[in-house]
Design an enzyme around this catalytic site. Structure first.
Site, mmCIF file in Angstrom:
data_model
loop_
_atom_site.group_PDB
_atom_site.id
_atom_site.type_symbol
_atom_site.label_atom_id
_atom_site.label_comp_id
_atom_site.label_asym_id
_atom_site.label_seq_id
_atom_site.Cartn_x
_atom_site.Cartn_y
_atom_site.Cartn_z
ATOM 1 N N TYR A 156 0.841 -1.209 0.000
ATOM 2 C CA TYR A 156 0.000 0.000 0.000
ATOM 3 C C TYR A 156 0.877 1.260 0.000
ATOM 4 C CZ TYR A 156 -4.378 2.528 0.554
ATOM 5 O OH TYR A 156 -5.462 3.354 0.339
ATOM 6 N N LYS A 163 -3.492 8.310 3.422
ATOM 7 C CA LYS A 163 -4.799 8.036 4.052
ATOM 8 C C LYS A 163 -4.773 8.415 5.545
ATOM 9 C CE LYS A 163 -7.181 6.261 0.572
ATOM 10 N NZ LYS A 163 -8.175 7.097 -0.133
HETATM 11 P P1 NAD Z 1 -11.807 4.226 -8.959
HETATM 12 O O1 NAD Z 1 -10.634 4.099 -9.881
HETATM 13 O O2 NAD Z 1 -13.106 3.719 -9.457
HETATM 14 O O3 NAD Z 1 -12.001 5.721 -8.482
HETATM 15 C C1 NAD Z 1 -10.920 6.596 -8.291
HETATM 16 C C2 NAD Z 1 -11.374 7.945 -8.801
HETATM 17 O O4 NAD Z 1 -10.386 8.954 -8.542
HETATM 18 C C3 NAD Z 1 -11.626 7.940 -10.316
HETATM 19 O O5 NAD Z 1 -12.959 8.341 -10.588
HETATM 20 C C4 NAD Z 1 -10.650 9.005 -10.820
HETATM 21 O O6 NAD Z 1 -11.155 9.747 -11.916
HETATM 22 C C5 NAD Z 1 -10.522 9.895 -9.589
HETATM 23 N N1 NAD Z 1 -9.392 10.813 -9.665
HETATM 24 C C6 NAD Z 1 -8.068 10.502 -9.722
HETATM 25 N N2 NAD Z 1 -7.350 11.638 -9.863
HETATM 26 C C7 NAD Z 1 -8.254 12.671 -9.870
HETATM 27 C C8 NAD Z 1 -8.136 14.097 -10.001
HETATM 28 N N3 NAD Z 1 -6.936 14.690 -10.152
HETATM 29 N N4 NAD Z 1 -9.259 14.837 -9.969
HETATM 30 C C9 NAD Z 1 -10.482 14.261 -9.827
HETATM 31 N N5 NAD Z 1 -10.656 12.915 -9.724
HETATM 32 C C10 NAD Z 1 -9.536 12.151 -9.752
HETATM 33 O O7 NAD Z 1 -11.365 3.478 -7.615
HETATM 34 P P2 NAD Z 1 -12.067 3.293 -6.186
HETATM 35 O O8 NAD Z 1 -11.441 2.099 -5.614
HETATM 36 O O9 NAD Z 1 -13.541 3.366 -6.315
HETATM 37 O O10 NAD Z 1 -11.511 4.537 -5.372
HETATM 38 C C11 NAD Z 1 -12.336 5.464 -4.702
HETATM 39 C C12 NAD Z 1 -11.762 5.785 -3.324
HETATM 40 O O11 NAD Z 1 -11.942 4.642 -2.487
HETATM 41 C C13 NAD Z 1 -10.276 6.120 -3.273
HETATM 42 O O12 NAD Z 1 -10.061 7.153 -2.325
HETATM 43 C C14 NAD Z 1 -9.667 4.831 -2.761
HETATM 44 O O13 NAD Z 1 -8.435 5.048 -2.102
HETATM 45 C C15 NAD Z 1 -10.736 4.407 -1.792
HETATM 46 N N6 NAD Z 1 -10.698 3.008 -1.372
HETATM 47 C C16 NAD Z 1 -10.644 2.016 -2.277
HETATM 48 C C17 NAD Z 1 -10.604 0.696 -1.857
HETATM 49 C C18 NAD Z 1 -10.513 -0.424 -2.855
HETATM 50 O O14 NAD Z 1 -10.111 -1.524 -2.464
HETATM 51 N N7 NAD Z 1 -10.887 -0.241 -4.106
HETATM 52 C C19 NAD Z 1 -10.624 0.402 -0.497
HETATM 53 C C20 NAD Z 1 -10.698 1.427 0.429
HETATM 54 C C21 NAD Z 1 -10.728 2.739 -0.019
#
Ligand code: NAD
Length: 256
Positions: A156, A163
Site C-alpha cells: 500500500y 490516508k
Molecule cells: P476508482 O478508480 O473507481 O475511483 C478513483 C477515482 O479517482 C476515479 O474516478 C478518478 O477519476 C478519480 N481521480 C483521480 N485523480 C483525480 C483528479 N486529479 N481529480 C479528480 N478525480 C480524480 O477506484 P475506487 O477504488 O472506487 O476509489 C475510490 C476511493 O476509495 C479512493 O479514495 C480509494 O483510495 C478508496 N478506497 C478504495 C478501496 C478499494 O479496495 N478499491 C478500499 C478502500 C478505499
C-alpha cells in the site's frame, strides 16, 4: 420521490466506471431520493460516466480535475446556481504516481508525495471549504479511506501515510464544523477490485487475504458500501461525526 434522502442535494466525486465505489454510493443515494451532481475526470472518463449519470438522472454533470482551482470553483458555482444549497458530498478519489506507489515508501519522491497528497487528501479539505457556505442548514462531508492508513499493509506504500493524513483531516474538519451542524466522516471499505485498486501491486493477494481473515469471510461489494454511505449522509446519522466507518466484513478487528 420518497426515501431517506428525499429532497436532499448531493455531490458525488469519483465515478470512473460502474465498478467505482462512488458509483455504488451514487446509486444508493439516488434510490433513496437524492438529487445528484456528478463529475468526471477527463474526456476519456466522460465516455463511461455520462451514461451512468443518465441512469441516476443527474442534473449537473461537470468535468473536474481537483488540481484545477478554476474547475473546483466552477463546480460549486454551478451547484449554487442550480440548487442554492448542498446537503452532502462524497469524495471518493485517490491518486499516486505509479513509480512512487509501487516503490518502497522510503524512496518516495517529493513530487510524487505532493501530488498524492494534493489529489487524495488536500482536495477533501478544499471541498469542505467550498461546501461550507452552501451547507446553511448543516450537511455531511464523506470521504473514503482504507485500513492501510491505520496499519501497515504490504504494497500500500505511499497511500498509507496519505490516508492517515486524510483520516486526521476528517477529525479536524469535524471538530471545526460541528457547531454548524456539518458532519464529517470517512468510509473505510475493505479491498474491492476497481481501476484505482489495480494500480496496487499484488492486489489480488490482498483481496484473498482480506476474505480469508475477515470474520465474515466475504468480499466487499460497492452496493454494501453505498448502503452505509446512504445512512451516513442521511439525517438518521445526525449525531455521527468524525468517525471512520468500516465496511470490511470485520477485518479491522483481527490482529496478527
Ligand atoms: P476508482 O478508480 O473507481 O475511483 C478513483 C477515482 O479517482 C476515479 O474516478 C478518478 O477519476 C478519480 N481521480 C483521480 N485523480 C483525480 C483528479 N486529479 N481529480 C479528480 N478525480 C480524480 O477506484 P475506487 O477504488 O472506487 O476509489 C475510490 C476511493 O476509495 C479512493 O479514495 C480509494 O483510495 C478508496 N478506497 C478504495 C478501496 C478499494 O479496495 N478499491 C478500499 C478502500 C478505499
Amino acid at each position: 420521490m420518497t426515501g431517506i434522502l428525499a429532497g436532499k442535494k448531493g455531490l458525488v466525486v469519483g465515478i470512473a466506471n460502474e465498478h467505482s465505489i462512488a458509483w455504488g454510493c451514487a446509486k444508493a443515494f439516488h434510490e433513496a431520493g437524492a438529487e445528484l451532481a456528478v463529475t468526471y475526470l477527463n474526456d476519456k472518463a466522460h465516455t463511461y460516466v455520462y451514461p451512468l449519470s443518465k441512469q441516476i438522472e443527474a442534473p449537473i454533470v461537470l468535468r473536474l480535475d481537483v488540481r484545477e482551482d478554476a474547475q473546483m470553483k466552477a463546480l460549486f458555482d454551478a451547484i449554487e446556481a442550480e440548487w442554492g444549497k448542498l446537503d452532502f458530498l462524497l469524495h471518493a478519489i485517490a491518486f499516486a504516481p505509479q513509480q512512487d506507489l509501487q516503490g518502497r515508501f522510503v524512496d518516495t519522491s517529493r513530487v510524487g508525495f505532493l501530488e498524492a497528497m494534493d489529489i487524495s487528501c488536500y482536495s477533501f479539505i478544499r471541498f469542505a471549504h467550498l461546501a461550507e457556505p452552501l451547507m446553511k442548514d448543516g450537511g455531511c462531508l464523506l470521504t473514503t479511506t482504507y485500513y492501510g492508513g491505520e496499519k501497515v499493509i504490504p504494497h500500500y506504500g505511499l497511500m498509507g501515510p496519505v490516508k492517515s493524513a486524510l483520516e486526521g483531516s476528517v477529525r479536524y474538519l469535524a471538530a471545526e464544523l460541528g457547531l454548524k451542524n456539518i458532519r464529517v466522516n470517512a468510509l473505510s471499505p475493505g479491498p474491492i477490485m476497481t481501476r484505482a485498486a489495480s494500480g496496487i501491486a499484488n492486489f489480488n493477494e490482498l483481496l484473498e487475504l482480506a476474505r480469508q481473515k475477515s470474520p465474515q469471510h466475504k468480499t466487499i461489494r460497492i452496493d454494501c458500501v453505498g448502503a452505509y454511505a446512504r445512512f451516513l449522509v442521511s439525517d438518521e446519522a445526525r449525531l455521527v461525526t468524525g468517525s471512520i466507518a468500516y465496511v470490511d466484513a470485520g477485518y479491522n478487528i483481527i490482529g496478527g
